[in-house]
Design an enzyme around this catalytic site. Structure first.
Site, PDB file in Angstrom:
ATOM      1  CD  GLU A 146      -3.031  -1.048   2.240  1.00 29.22           C
ATOM      2  OE1 GLU A 146      -2.860  -0.292   3.209  1.00 29.22           O
ATOM      3  OE2 GLU A 146      -4.069  -1.718   2.076  1.00 29.22           O
ATOM      4  CD  GLU A 297      -4.056  -5.812   2.610  1.00 23.48           C
ATOM      5  OE1 GLU A 297      -4.787  -5.005   3.217  1.00 23.48           O
ATOM      6  OE2 GLU A 297      -2.819  -5.774   2.652  1.00 23.48           O
TER       7      GLU A 297
END
Ligand SMILES: [Zn+2]
Length: 607
Positions: A146, A297
């Site tokens: 991320e 995710e």
């Protein structure tokens, strides 16, 4: 990849002993987990002291899980550099735009442009690639984790120096920078590149061109870091490389994925934001057009941290999410996380099993996903995603413009998602594409909320209209977003352009009435453009077309939990229940999925 649909979870074996790891392996097999992602926060485990790197713990695990039918995506651990990297070296730490220096103890606290960090990051990536890159159980790589999720632009001394170099390469002369930034109105011109500040606190309005250029600089630098890591890995491993991104982060996803092998994203949208979930699938499918994307995710039930907890999914929604993702082109549906953490800021986060190895909230839903995956796998693997006839442009540069510019109070993501919903509720199959995307094969193009529409994208859109396409532009596109007329007759302006049309929208659909109006406009122009890939469905249910051998199949999914209705234009055949479905209205249950094809084209080989 591509020979199965993956159902997976993020796994942190470095936090557990071998007894727990064996229990996890057993539980994963029972649950139907066939892929794990590991290593993104494990730098301190891999290299506890500078230069002492040992990857054997992960090598043994990858092999052991592989022997049990579970494959691995391995990560480079660069979001969490060990303490030895920054302790005593404050100059390596990230500095935000208010001048605050980050400290060790969380993530992304180091400046990713720092030369020493880059060197150590290349070394750890190389050791991992050498040690794990050719293991049969390793099927992919994730770079870092991320990027720019927790921080935006760094303003440290390293970045300042790189910024001046970047400006010199981009503008060549300080005169052309002054000219392009229209400096002179209220600000004295810069005399050299070294005088151009990084964006800091200012007494009054911040300079928009400066902020936009700095965001672009930062987005390019993080993509260069990704390129650098990928290049190191490719020397030793053939496994494809991705990064888990999001439209919420401070990155340019179009640039970030340019040199990566497949696209993936993280999402924690709740059922109220099913549109935000679906727009992600349509964006990521189109970032790497010929490859499946991954949901790297998502929560099995709810996301949470010490800061707060999201609403858990109602029972059944997880299966609907996963069915929609697989049908929209996802090769993988992976949870964060497998086993709940015993400590830390994300201890309250939803997981597949609890810290003590029992089914957690949502576990039954994970089993439901697995049953759905098994039912859909043969059908989806023998069919492919269809290119849509309708394209909506999404731009991370536009997002940056909204965040920094005169529309600061307007939320680009919210607006574009709302616009997307009106296409969705028309039952139209759509691609969400980047500003640089090819427009070949589309009939209808939407470019809302692009104040700084790049000239090459505008030129492609004009050519698209010239050759017969309908280009619907606005609101707030191309003109810096100034003109919103009051006169109702001027809210939609249509002009012929070559063989096609350009239509300008001059209203922001905010009220229910305005949203209905947009929905009607989309319907009208979809009809005019001859859009075929659409289905008459009730709101809250989606229909996804896929290309199968010699025919087309439609995957229907009820997303809102209220059930729905489809008006089938053909006599159909249900590939799951293996029953004929009459032409006309057919019902779909709460969070149910169906796969339909026309009865005539039904081939027994597919069922
Ligand atoms: Zn920096």
């Amino acid at each position: 990849m591509g020979k199965k649909l993956y159902h997976g979870a993020a796994y942190y074996p470095e936090l557990w002993d071998s007894v727990v790891i064996d229990q996890d392996l057993q539980l994963m097999k029972e649950t139907g987990i066939n892929i794990i992602r590991m290593g993104e926060f494990a730098w301190s485990t891999l290299e506890p002291e500078e230069g002492k790197i040992d990857v054997s713990f992960f090598a043994e695990l990858i092999n052991k899980f592989y022997e049990n039918g579970i494959e691995t995506v391995m990560c480079t651990p660069t979001p969490t550099p060990p303490i030895w990297m920054t302790h005593g070296f404050p100059e390596r730490l990230f500095v935000d735009m208010a001048g605050r220096r980050m400290g060790h103890g969380s993530r992304q606290h180091i400046c990713s442009n720092n030369q020493y960090f880059r060197e150590r990051a290349a070394i750890i990536a190389e050791k991992l690639a050498k040690g794990l890159g050719s293991l049969p159980g390793l099927i992919g790589w994730q770079l870092d984790n991320e990027f720019k999720a927790h921080v935006n632009e760094c303003t440290c001394a390293t970045c300042k120096e790189l910024w001046h170099k970047w400006l010199r390469e981009k503008y060549r002369t300080i005169g052309s920078l002054n000219n392009e930034w229209k400096i002179g109105a209220g600000q004295p011109a810069y005399r050299s590149f070294e005088e151009v500040p990084v964006p800091e606190n200012t007494a009054s309005f911040r300079s928009l061109p400066l902020r936009m250029a700095y965001r672009q600089f930062s987005m390019e630098k993080i993509a260069e870091f990704a390129d650098e890591q990928a290049e190191v890995i490719r020397q030793y491993s053939k496994a494809p490389i991705t990064h888990n991104s999001s439209i919420g982060f401070h990155v340019d996803n179009e640039r970030l994925f340019k040199n990566l092998d497949f696209a993936s994203f993280d999402t924690y949208a709740t059922i109220e934001h099913a549109g935000a979930y679906l727009i992600n699938c349509d964006i990521w499918r189109n970032l790497k057009k010929d490859k499946g994307f991954w949901i790297m995710e998502t929560s099995p039930s709810f996301s949470a941290s010490l800061e707060g907890t999201a609403t858990p999914h109602p029972n059944g929604y997880l299966k609907a999410e996963a069915a929609a993702a697989y049908a929209l082109g996802s090769e993988a549906f992976c949870y964060w996380l497998w086993r709940q953490q015993r400590t830390g800021c994300e201890q309250p986060h939803g997981s597949v099993i609890s810290a003590w190895g029992k089914p957690a909230i949502g576990y039954e839903n994970v089993l439901e996903v697995e049953r759905m995956r098994e039912a859909l796998e043969p059908i989806l693997l023998s069919s492919q995603s269809c290119q849509a006839e309708v394209a909506l442009v999404y731009s991370d540069h536009a997002k940056a413009y909204f965040q920094n510019g005169p529309f600061k109070k307007l939320n680009y993501r919210g607006f574009i998602t709302e616009f997307y919903q009106q296409i969705l509720s028309n039952g139209i199959h759509r691609d969400v594409i980047q500003p640089g995307a090819d427009l070949e094969g589309y009939k209808l193009l939407f470019t809302p909320y692009l104040p700084s529409l790049p000239e090459d994208a505008a030129e492609r859109a004009r050519q698209f209209a010239e050759k017969g396409g309908i280009w619907i532009t606005g609101p707030l596109t191309g003109d810096g977003g100034t003109a919103i007329p009051e006169d109702d007759d001027e809210l939609v302006l249509e002009q012929k352009y070559g063989e096609g049309k350009i239509v300008q929208l001059h209203f922001i659909p905010r009220s229910e009435e305005e949203k209905k109006r947009l929905e009607k406009i989309i319907d009208q122009y979809a009809n005019e453009a001859g859009v075929d890939l659409r289905m008459d469905i009730s709101p809250g249910t989606i229909a996804i077309p896929r290309k199968a051998e010699g025919n087309q199949i439609w995957v229907m999914v009820n997303m809102d939990g209220n059930g729905g209705e489809i008006d089938l234009p053909f006599k159909g055949y249900d590939l799951i229940s293996e029953c004929a479905v009459p032409c006309g209205k057919t019902e779909i249950g709460k969070f149910e999925y169906k796969v339909l094809q026309s009865f005539e084209s039904h081939s027994p080989a597919v069922s």
